[in-house]
Structures are given as C-alpha cells and as structure tokens.
Design an enzyme around this catalytic site. Structure first.
Site, PDB file in Angstrom:
ATOM      1  N   CYS B 105       0.748  -1.254   0.042  1.00 41.68           N
ATOM      2  CA  CYS B 105      -0.006  -0.043  -0.179  1.00 41.68           C
ATOM      3  C   CYS B 105       0.892   1.096   0.012  1.00 41.68           C
ATOM      4  O   CYS B 105       1.362   1.626  -1.041  1.00 41.68           O
ATOM      5  CB  CYS B 105      -0.991  -0.019   1.283  1.00 41.68           C
ATOM      6  SG  CYS B 105      -2.380   1.078   1.000  1.00 41.68           S
ATOM      7  N   ARG B 139     -11.995   5.865  -3.425  1.00 48.76           N
ATOM      8  CA  ARG B 139     -11.301   4.917  -2.703  1.00 48.76           C
ATOM      9  C   ARG B 139     -11.707   3.379  -3.292  1.00 48.76           C
ATOM     10  O   ARG B 139     -12.790   3.295  -3.604  1.00 48.76           O
ATOM     11  CB  ARG B 139     -11.659   4.634  -1.437  1.00 48.76           C
ATOM     12  CG  ARG B 139     -10.731   5.555  -0.407  1.00 48.76           C
ATOM     13  CD  ARG B 139     -10.844   5.263   1.019  1.00 48.76           C
ATOM     14  NE  ARG B 139      -9.705   4.896   1.473  1.00 48.76           N
ATOM     15  CZ  ARG B 139      -8.539   5.240   2.005  1.00 48.76           C
ATOM     16  NH1 ARG B 139      -8.294   6.511   1.600  1.00 48.76           N
ATOM     17  NH2 ARG B 139      -7.409   4.291   2.406  1.00 48.76           N
ATOM     18  N   HIS B 201      -3.890  -5.571   1.735  1.00 48.00           N
ATOM     19  CA  HIS B 201      -3.644  -6.023   3.216  1.00 48.00           C
ATOM     20  C   HIS B 201      -4.176  -7.168   3.380  1.00 48.00           C
ATOM     21  O   HIS B 201      -4.530  -8.110   2.492  1.00 48.00           O
ATOM     22  CB  HIS B 201      -4.356  -4.875   4.077  1.00 48.00           C
ATOM     23  CG  HIS B 201      -3.752  -3.301   3.623  1.00 48.00           C
ATOM     24  ND1 HIS B 201      -2.635  -3.161   4.242  1.00 48.00           N
ATOM     25  CD2 HIS B 201      -4.403  -2.520   3.132  1.00 48.00           C
ATOM     26  CE1 HIS B 201      -2.476  -1.965   4.040  1.00 48.00           C
ATOM     27  NE2 HIS B 201      -3.575  -1.308   3.194  1.00 48.00           N
TER      28      HIS B 201
HETATM   29 ZN   LIG Z   1      -4.091   0.315   1.969  1.00 48.31          ZN
END
Ligand SMILES: [Zn+2]
Lengths: 429, 250
Positions: B105, B139, B201
């Site tokens: 990320c 997002r 993740h």
């Molecule tokens: Zn992230």
C-alpha cells in the site's frame, strides 16, 4: 403529514419483522426538517454521545443517571445509532405538534452520523469518548475520525465533555466556540499505567500538546479493585460503587457518563442518585451480557476493532474459561479482517480456544496460530458451532467473543434456546 | 501446529535479518502481521529470525536479508518521506544485491516513481518500481483475488491512489476479483527483481504461505546458503485462502 406516514411505516416494518431504521428513512424523505422540529423545544437540551468505543454503554448509563434525577429522557435504542434510527425511535414518543415529549434527548451517534445530525440540529452538549480505528470501510483513517469529532464539538452550543487521556480528544478544546463550557473525564494518576491497554499505540504519534491539569469540575476514575470504584471531582466523590458490567473500560464509561451528568445537572447533581442509577444499569445487549446457559454463565462479548478486542481480552483474560470466537465480515462487522493482526491473543494461550466460527473462522484460527493459541475446532456455521460449544462445555462457564452480525445471529439462537428477551425489548423503558 | 514447537533444531539453519520499515508510521491495517508471519515461518523452517524495526532517523542494517513495509495514514507517510530519501541509495544497493522486499500500500506507492496529488503536485518516490500513482477522491476498497507467480493470492485492498505501470514494468498479479492498481487494466501491484509492491492488506502473507515462503527462500539465498524448507502444516491457511477464493469467484 410526515408523522402519520412514518407511524404507518413503523407498523408495516414491525409486521415484516424488519430492521429498526426503515420507518425513519420514510420520514426523512418526506420532511428533512422533521428531526430539527421534533427536538427543537426540549427544555434541557440535546446531548450527543460519540466516539469509537463505549457509546452504547455510556449512553445507557447517562440516561439512567438523568432518569434517576427525575428527568424525562428521550434516547435512541441500541444498535440504531444513525440519524434515521433516531427518527424511527421518536415516532412512538411524539406529541400532536410533532415534538418529542421529554425534558432532554441523549443520543448515541457514530462519528460520521453525529456530524450529519449536527448539520440538522445543533447539539447543546456533546460527550466525546475516544478515537480508535473502526469499520475501515467507512472511516479510512484515525486522523479523519478525530477531525469528525472536532467538527461536532465546534457545532455544540453549550457544553462539551472530553476525554482527558485521549490526546486526539483532549486537544479538541482549542477548537470550541467562545462561551462553551468544557469539562474532562479521565483516570486518576494511580491507574494511568493501565491506559495503554485501552488505546492503540501503533497509529499514534507522540503529541506535543500536554493534557490539561484536571480541576474539581472534571471526573476522575479511581478504582479500588477489579469491580468497585469512585469518580472523584476535586474533594467530592461519587461512590464507591460496583457496576454489573466488568472491567476498566466500563468504569471509564461510567466516569464519562457521570461527568456529563454533572455538567447537565449543575446544582441538581446528586451523588447518591448517580450511585443508585449506575448500580442498576444492565450491560447492553452483547456487551458483556451474561446469559444463564444450562445453569452456567455464558458471557457474550462484542468485538469490533483492535482497541475493543484488546480491552475485552484484558477485561476477561484474568479469568480464562471455555472460549469461542466468531468473526463475520459483513458490512456492519467491517469487511476487512486485517485488524485481527493488530490484537495480541497471548492471554488465550494457556487455555486455548475451543471454537472458531463465522464466515472468517479459518482466518481467525490462522491468526491464533501465529500467537501459538491452540484452536480445538473450526466450524464456520454459527448455529452449528454454537450448538457444539454449548454441548461440549455444558457444565462450565463459557465466553463468546463475536463481531456484530455474528452476535445478532448467536443472540437469536441463544434467545430461543434459553428463552431470553429479544433484542430491543429492554430499550422501551 | 507440529512445526511450531521447539524441537531443539530452532535456528540451527542460520540467522535471517528481517527489517520492518517504519512499523510505527507505516503498518496500519494489520500489516505487522506480515512480519509476524515471516518470523514464525522462519522459525518453523528451522532458521533464527532477527527482526529489526527501522524507525525514521535510525540506520538501515547493511546485512538485511529481507525487508517489509506497510500502509499508513497520510500523517504517517509524511513522517517517513525524509528518512526514505536519505536511505534511497542504500535501498537501491540492497535491491541490486537481490534482497527480497515486500512493500504494501503506502510503501508500495513510495517505492514507485512518483505520486501525483489531487491538486497536481508531483512528489518523487524511490523509483525502484516503475509505477506512478495518481491521488484521487475515489477509494478502492474490498476483498481481492489475484493470479500471481505464487498461485492465487487473496487479500484486502483499501487505497485512494490509482497506480499505473510504466511500459515494461511487470505487475505482481492479475486481478480475478477486486480493483487492483487502478480498477481498469486488471493489474495489481508491481514486481521487479526480488521486490514486490502490492495494495493487499489482509495481511497478505499469513493466508498465502507460498508467497511468504518464496520471500523466505530469497532471503536465505542472500546468506549464501540454499533454502532447506521444514515441514509446516498449512491446512488452516489453505482453507482460509481457498474459502475466500470460492466465495469471491462464485
Ligand atoms: Zn491500504
């Protein structure tokens, strides 16, 4: 017009056994100012309780304290903490003119919805509990969550109670409008060493701003043992008393509620009434609720974020019992289960975990494996898992840690099995 | 669980230096789980893991065998940028030496060529991975399944940056479910030499032990030895992964 339509929808939703937020949705569509109007004339104001952890418990405690002081309190029921939920719950308590019949409103709202609510109705008071990561799908960052709370505080008209020990919250003081009262709640220096177990260190940075010195208007928690404590205001104190709910987190919630009540009641604040009220507060649904399961206690503990799970393990870890952990990843649980890796499960190592369940049962078991915690059984199906767990460990005390939707399902099964009141039934008072 | 016990052999196969870049600032969303997973698996394979947390201002160890980094908040990212550019040359030396790195990320973005903010400012990255990330309001959030060189990989993405690979830059995997780098070209992450960048993740490693062991193999080879795997029972990890795949690709 709006009131009638909403009431009709409420009846319809009840008949279908539908969710608690639906009738509110209908009213909100009809008249967005409905909420503002309904709450406009409450003589003692509108109190918003928000923060990541402990909202439900704290709200319940504050409502109990105010009622004990003779106030008529309007509050939204547990688990329905959105604006629409507030409207839904109002419909039963509305006078002919469309206003709520009460002295004061105490509303539990989550961070984002608290701000939405404030855009319609400015709260007179707000109680800001803490900031932690939660429901990552909705609030991406802890900084962002803190910002939402600061903006809520800015819009509060009369008084704000802040958490002295959470730097994200205590520093909000600098942003308040002139003439708004500020008080704090916190822990006595003698227990300050236990604070880290209530907060996540990994996403917090050292803060240059130092916490203010507490004054006699601020409530400080002073525990005498695992169960009993006092809330100290300068040289006066509330207690000693013991709650029905266990643990440091519940005591801090009681301290927050007491501090807010003292601000609201002023001269009328009566220590004995607070003690009387807090003693009788039953743990909210799923928050350390104890169910009699075939003559043995079964504790149902809701876990929804790293800070909350860490607190729960700290609270219950000292008395290991047969444990089940149920993790779902529906929207209301948070769809990402990464957060399980921000919790340490060492306290479960000695006794192990009897059952891992829920949609993400295997992910939970895998997480435990990395902390060397033995898992006896993995059964994703909640009904199946519960039934096995209750049978195999029938004659001993038990505990279930579960996410929100897993809890709803397990609670329903348990209600059927042990003839418990249904969800929501306890909130009508 | 059999391989996790201390059989007297622990660590006998050698010491592996595992560096976690910025564990305080850049390990939100459980990314610390990757470090925990690598350390445990190294132990289960019979090696001795030594975890070095690297904080801003401290020295990167010269004998690093394996580097990991995670995602952070904007405030966390701002706190590591200086340290990262100060260590840029040393990191490039490690990359050239073939040291395996897993950057998730935010650290994946910082390992790229540049990050373009919403208001058009260009923030240079390390340029170890030839990718450019454009900040945007939307997002990309949700569970992911990838097809990678290490088999199907599952995880969870949560990023607002939209990343584009330069011509010739290999992705880490192809998206079978989820958004990936940008939600349009079905690529996810980037891989160059032994460096992997990814948005996943989950954390990514525990449920994808083949990927974890591939990193371990490369780390062991950094010591000059060849990797001698131990016996690890990965049934629970395999169940966790395959159940997610079945659920998402249904
Ligand atoms: Zn992230």
């Amino acid at each position: 017009m709006a009131v009638v339509a909403g009431k009709a929808a409420r009846v319809a939703a009840r008949l279908k056994g539908g969710g608690s937020a639906l009738p509110g949705l209908v009213v909100e569509r009809i008249d967005p100012r409905f909420l503002a109007h309904a709450l406009s004339d409450l003589p003692r104001g509108i109190v918003v309780v928000t923060g990541t952890n402990g909202k439900t418990t704290t709200t319940k405690m504050l409502v109990a304290i105010l009622r004990q002081h003779g106030l008529r309190v309007f509050s939204n029921p547990t688990g329905s903490n959105f604006t629409r939920g507030v409207i839904s719950s109002m419909l039963g308590q509305i006078r002919l003119g469309g206003q709520v019949d009460a002295d004061i409103a105490v509303l539990e709202l989550d961070e984002a919805h608290a701000l939405k609510f404030a855009a319609t109705v400015a709260p007179t008071h707000s109680l800001l509990l803490n900031v932690a990561r939660d429901q990552l799908d909705r609030f991406a960052e802890i900084d962002q969550t803190a910002e939402l709370l600061a903006r809520l505080a800015e819009q509060t008209t009369r008084g704000v109670v802040l958490n002295l020990d959470d730097s994200f919250i205590s520093r909000i003081r600098q942003q308040l409008a002139d003439g708004v009262d500020v008080c704090y709640f916190g822990v006595d220096p003698s227990v300050a060493g236990r604070l880290p177990e209530l907060q996540e260190a990994d996403v917090r940075f050292e803060d240059a701003a130092t916490a203010p010195e507490p004054t006699s208007d601020d409530g400080l928690l002073k525990p005498s043992d695992e169960r009993s404590f006092e809330v100290v205001f300068g040289d006066r104190s509330v207690g000693p008393l013991a709650l029905q709910q266990r643990g440091l987190a519940a005591m801090i919630n009681a301290t927050a509620a007491t501090s807010m009540a003292r601000m609201l009641l002023g001269e009328g604040f009566d220590e004995a009434s607070v003690v009387e009220a807090l003693r009788q507060v039953r743990p909210p649904f799923g928050r350390g609720e104890v169910i009699d399961a075939d003559g043995r206690p079964l504790e149902l503990v809701l876990v929804k974020n790293p800070a909350g799970f860490t607190v729960a393990l700290g609270t219950y870890g000292s008395t290991p019992v047969a444990s089940m952990i149920a993790i779902n990843d529906n929207y209301a649980d948070g769809r990402d289960v990464s957060w399980l890796y921000d919790v340490g499960f060492d306290s479960l190592r000695e006794r192990g975990v009897a059952m891992a369940s829920g949609v993400r049962a295997y992910d939970m078991a895998l997480r435990l494996r990395y902390d060397d915690v033995v898992v006896d059984e993995i059964e994703p199906d909640l009904g199946e898992a519960l039934s096995r767990f209750l049978t195999v460990y029938r004659d001993e005390p038990k505990r279930i840690f579960c996410t929100y939707t897993a809890m709803m399902r397990l609670r329903r099964d348990l209600a059927e099995r042990y003839d418990l009141p249904e969800f929501g039934a306890e909130t009508t008072a | 669980m059999d391989a996790s016990g201390d059989d007297g052999m622990s660590g006998a196969k050698g010491r592996i230096n595992l560096v976690h870049l910025y564990p305080r600032e850049m390990s939100i969303y459980g990314d610390l789980g990757n470090t925990r997973c690598l350390a445990s698996r190294l132990r289960w394979h019979g090696y001795e893991p030594v975890v070095h947390p690297h904080h801003p201002g401290s020295e990167l160890p010269d004998d690093a065998h394996l580097l990991v980094g995670g995602g952070g908040q904007d405030s966390g990212q701002a706190r590591v940028e200086d340290d990262l550019s100060r260590n840029a040359d040393r990191l490039r030396v490690l990359v050239d030496r073939g040291v395996p790195m897993l950057m998730i990320c935010g650290m994946y973005q910082l390992f790229g060529r540049a990050f373009i903010t919403v208001d058009g400012r260009r923030l240079p990255g390390l340029g170890i991975l030839d990718v450019t990330t454009q900040g945007n309001a939307k997002r990309m959030i949700g569970p992911v399944v990838l097809d990678t060189a290490y088999g199907d990989v599952v995880g969870y993405e949560n990023h607002s940056g939209s990343t584009v690979l330069a011509a010739g830059q290999d992705p880490f995997g192809n998206v079978k479910h989820g958004s990936g780098n940008n939600g349009t070209d079905r690529t996810e992450g980037a891989a160059t030499a032994n460096v992997i960048g990814s948005y996943l993740h989950g954390p990514i490693l525990p449920a994808n032990p083949a990927l974890a062991d591939a990193l371990i193999r490369m780390a062991v080879e950094q010591t000059g030895a060849s990797f001698e795997p131990g016996e690890i029972d990965d049934n629970v990890a395999d169940q966790a992964r395959t159940r997610q795949i079945r659920r998402l690709l249904r």
